[in-house]
Design a protein around this motif. Sequence first.
Motif, mmCIF file in Angstrom:
data_model
loop_
_atom_site.group_PDB
_atom_site.id
_atom_site.type_symbol
_atom_site.label_atom_id
_atom_site.label_comp_id
_atom_site.label_asym_id
_atom_site.label_seq_id
_atom_site.Cartn_x
_atom_site.Cartn_y
_atom_site.Cartn_z
ATOM 1 N N ILE A 80 25.162 2.173 29.647
ATOM 2 C CA ILE A 80 24.063 2.976 29.107
ATOM 3 C C ILE A 80 24.492 4.417 28.780
ATOM 4 C CG2 ILE A 80 21.843 4.049 29.726
ATOM 5 C CD1 ILE A 80 21.582 1.190 28.675
ATOM 6 N N PRO A 81 25.284 5.112 29.623
ATOM 7 C CA PRO A 81 25.685 6.473 29.239
ATOM 8 C C PRO A 81 26.369 6.541 27.880
ATOM 9 C CG PRO A 81 26.138 6.125 31.562
ATOM 10 C CD PRO A 81 25.719 4.783 30.998
ATOM 11 N N LEU A 106 25.569 10.008 26.299
ATOM 12 C CA LEU A 106 25.495 10.897 27.458
ATOM 13 C C LEU A 106 26.747 10.824 28.338
ATOM 14 C CD1 LEU A 106 21.772 10.232 28.477
ATOM 15 C CD2 LEU A 106 22.689 12.258 27.309
ATOM 16 N N GLU A 107 27.838 10.314 27.807
ATOM 17 C CA GLU A 107 29.078 10.250 28.591
ATOM 18 C C GLU A 107 29.508 11.651 29.007
ATOM 19 O OE1 GLU A 107 32.148 6.673 27.964
ATOM 20 O OE2 GLU A 107 31.873 7.910 26.185
ATOM 21 N N GLY A 108 29.958 11.771 30.263
ATOM 22 C CA GLY A 108 30.418 13.058 30.764
ATOM 23 C C GLY A 108 29.333 13.884 31.424
ATOM 24 N N GLU A 109 28.066 13.451 31.277
ATOM 25 C CA GLU A 109 26.963 14.163 31.932
ATOM 26 C C GLU A 109 26.981 13.858 33.428
ATOM 27 O OE1 GLU A 109 24.930 16.317 30.637
ATOM 28 O OE2 GLU A 109 25.514 16.082 28.532
ATOM 29 N N GLN A 110 26.387 14.745 34.212
ATOM 30 C CA GLN A 110 26.357 14.570 35.656
ATOM 31 C C GLN A 110 24.937 14.704 36.185
ATOM 32 O OE1 GLN A 110 29.186 17.379 37.276
ATOM 33 N NE2 GLN A 110 30.894 15.983 36.955
ATOM 34 N N GLY A 166 14.437 10.293 29.812
ATOM 35 C CA GLY A 166 15.384 10.555 30.890
ATOM 36 C C GLY A 166 16.172 9.309 31.226
ATOM 37 N N VAL A 167 17.433 9.494 31.648
ATOM 38 C CA VAL A 167 18.339 8.378 31.907
ATOM 39 C C VAL A 167 19.025 8.573 33.256
ATOM 40 C CG1 VAL A 167 20.339 7.092 31.054
ATOM 41 C CG2 VAL A 167 18.763 8.164 29.415
ATOM 42 N N PHE A 177 27.045 8.208 35.641
ATOM 43 C CA PHE A 177 27.013 9.666 35.770
ATOM 44 C C PHE A 177 27.669 10.148 37.063
ATOM 45 C CE2 PHE A 177 22.840 9.267 33.261
ATOM 46 C CZ PHE A 177 23.504 9.361 32.049
ATOM 47 N N LEU A 178 27.914 9.218 37.981
ATOM 48 C CA LEU A 178 28.481 9.582 39.277
ATOM 49 C C LEU A 178 29.994 9.377 39.318
ATOM 50 C CD1 LEU A 178 25.781 7.868 41.528
ATOM 51 C CD2 LEU A 178 25.789 10.203 40.634
ATOM 52 N N LEU A 179 30.560 8.835 38.236
ATOM 53 C CA LEU A 179 31.994 8.552 38.200
ATOM 54 C C LEU A 179 32.757 9.729 37.595
ATOM 55 C CD1 LEU A 179 31.850 4.869 36.867
ATOM 56 C CD2 LEU A 179 31.895 5.639 39.247
ATOM 57 N N SER A 180 33.961 9.951 38.074
ATOM 58 C CA SER A 180 34.770 11.051 37.546
ATOM 59 C C SER A 180 35.299 10.743 36.153
ATOM 60 C CB SER A 180 35.946 11.354 38.488
ATOM 61 O OG SER A 180 36.740 10.187 38.671
ATOM 62 N N SER A 181 35.398 9.448 35.823
ATOM 63 C CA SER A 181 35.875 9.033 34.507
ATOM 64 C C SER A 181 35.194 7.731 34.117
ATOM 65 C CB SER A 181 37.398 8.821 34.542
ATOM 66 O OG SER A 181 37.824 8.057 33.424
#
Length: 320
Positions: free
Chosen positions: A99-100, A105-109, A127-128, A133-137
Amino acid sequence: MEEVPQGCPGTGSAQAGRGASCQGCPNQRLCASGAGAAPDPAVEEIKEKLKTVKHKILVLSGKGGVGKSTFSAHLAHGLAEDENTQVALLDIDICGPSIPKMMGLEGEQVHQSGSGWSPVFLEDNLGVMSVGFLLSSPDDAVIWRGPKKNGMIKQFLRDVDWGEVDYLIVDTPPGTSDEHLSAVQYLSAAHIDGAVIITTPQEVSLQDVRKEISFCHKVKLPIIGVVENMSVFVCPKCKKESQIFPPTTGGAEVLCQDLKIPLLGKVPLDPHIGKSCDKGQSFLIDAPDSPAALAYRGIIQKIQEFCGLHQPKEQHLISS
């Protein structure tokens, strides 16, 4: 893949958790402990947390690769086109959070506030939330056993501050295993409007859809209807239709007729859908007049009508 057993005696039976068919079921321990067992306190906490969410929709598929996350993303996009409609998209596909990327929305936190986790907003009314969003990569693998995945789902439902929301769309992984049982259990007191089941026309996909429908019946999860993705391919030049996935047994239409389940619509295969998802954009905006976009809009309207007709009422779904 763990499924609700074929011979499930039901939570109210004296054999609940003790029958031969209960072996290996994620519900076994709780069922065997009897009706007087203390329920998970998270169920009531989630009910309280989601009081401000009007409608909750699960998007399911029996098989991977049939376009479930793509549909979830565009259902969210389509509903959010009305600026007065607040939409939330929750991705509980823990091991394959796409979904990111699809929402751009990749890279969002995720940010923490006094009222819980704040979702990542694509628009003021969309909102998503995703484990992505919790992964470093985005290349990181999530290598978790069932209990940890279930704990993550509980945390998403209990700790995310969605605010006032008209629609919460829950994108699930393929199948009928831990994540699905957890979502149904934790939302049991909060009212789920129903499930939208995604398939493609060929029998190999429909076989798994029948399992998904059986799962919904056993956990008393209402079925809003079935969507047939990649129904036909329409050549963008000559407009000729080709069947990439031949419906050898009649496709979703015959399945829905046989099982008396609504067919919400058929979405043709369009290469622009994949391109839009890769760019993190809405296909409904990129190609608004295409046959696929028109099919999406017709399906979204039927889902809105279903939710409008089925107002929240107390539900008793199976616990896990």
